[in-house]
Write a protein that holds these residues in place. Structure first.
Motif, PDB file in Angstrom:
ATOM      1  N   ASP A   1      59.624  76.699 -77.025  1.00  0.00           N
ATOM      2  CA  ASP A   1      59.212  78.104 -76.982  1.00  0.00           C
ATOM      3  C   ASP A   1      58.692  78.527 -75.615  1.00  0.00           C
ATOM      4  O   ASP A   1      57.789  79.345 -75.508  1.00  0.00           O
ATOM      5  N   GLY A   2      59.216  77.989 -74.542  1.00  0.00           N
ATOM      6  CA  GLY A   2      58.811  78.391 -73.204  1.00  0.00           C
ATOM      7  C   GLY A   2      57.448  77.869 -72.784  1.00  0.00           C
ATOM      8  O   GLY A   2      56.954  78.214 -71.734  1.00  0.00           O
ATOM      9  N   ILE A   3      56.807  77.068 -73.602  1.00  0.00           N
ATOM     10  CA  ILE A   3      55.507  76.519 -73.256  1.00  0.00           C
ATOM     11  C   ILE A   3      55.714  75.103 -72.760  1.00  0.00           C
ATOM     12  O   ILE A   3      56.355  74.281 -73.416  1.00  0.00           O
TER      13      ILE A   3
END
Length: 154
Positions: free
Chosen positions: A3-5
């Motif tokens: 999730d882009g983290i």
């Protein structure tokens, strides 16, 4: 990465060094540092102010001359009374912008002439000019604290 983290795994952390009494600055060292700072501060030469600028010798001499002129009805000099709005000095020419307490003041005709004579007599001033204005009108708020004290207004 989900999730882009972005996460990073930490495996160990270095412990910061502990403060030690031996590392502390002694009172003598601290005092020497303060003396060094104060010595530099006290030996610093003040900025030279041009003579005609506020705080300059010529400007201060003109203000001193203005402080010798008293309103005949009030026991306070015209400078502390707040009648002097501005003093400009350029190449020996002084321009004093001032007002009076009211347009019907008994010294309305003589006071500007007296100011011109007194300012013109200051060494270094070639000629003096007075610009008498009524806007902004004078009010007791223009007086210095010394003038208020003299008149019992403090």
């Amino acid at each position: 990465m989900t999730d882009g983290i972005r996460t990073e795994e930490v495996t160990s952390v270095e412990t910061p060094p502990r403060a030690r009494v031996d590392d502390a600055e002694t009172a003598t060292e601290r005092l020497d540092r303060k003396k060094d700072y104060l010595e530099g501060f006290l030996n610093q030469k003040p900025e030279t102010v041009p003579a005609g600028e506020a705080g300059g010798d010529l400007h201060d001499a003109v203000v001193a001359a203005l402080k010798e002129i008293y309103d005949p009805e009030i026991p306070v000099n015209i400078y502390d009374l707040g009648l002097i709005y501005n003093v400009e000095i350029n190449d020996g020419h002084a321009l004093v912008t001032m007002t009076l307490t009211t347009p019907h003041c008994p010294v309305a005709e003589s006071m500007p002439g007296e100011v011109e004579l007194r300012v013109g007599s200051v060494p270094g001033i070639g000629d003096a000019e007075v610009n008498l204005v009524w806007d902004p009108p004078w009010s007791p708020a223009a007086m210095t604290d010394e003038a208020r004290l003299e008149l019992g207004m403090l």
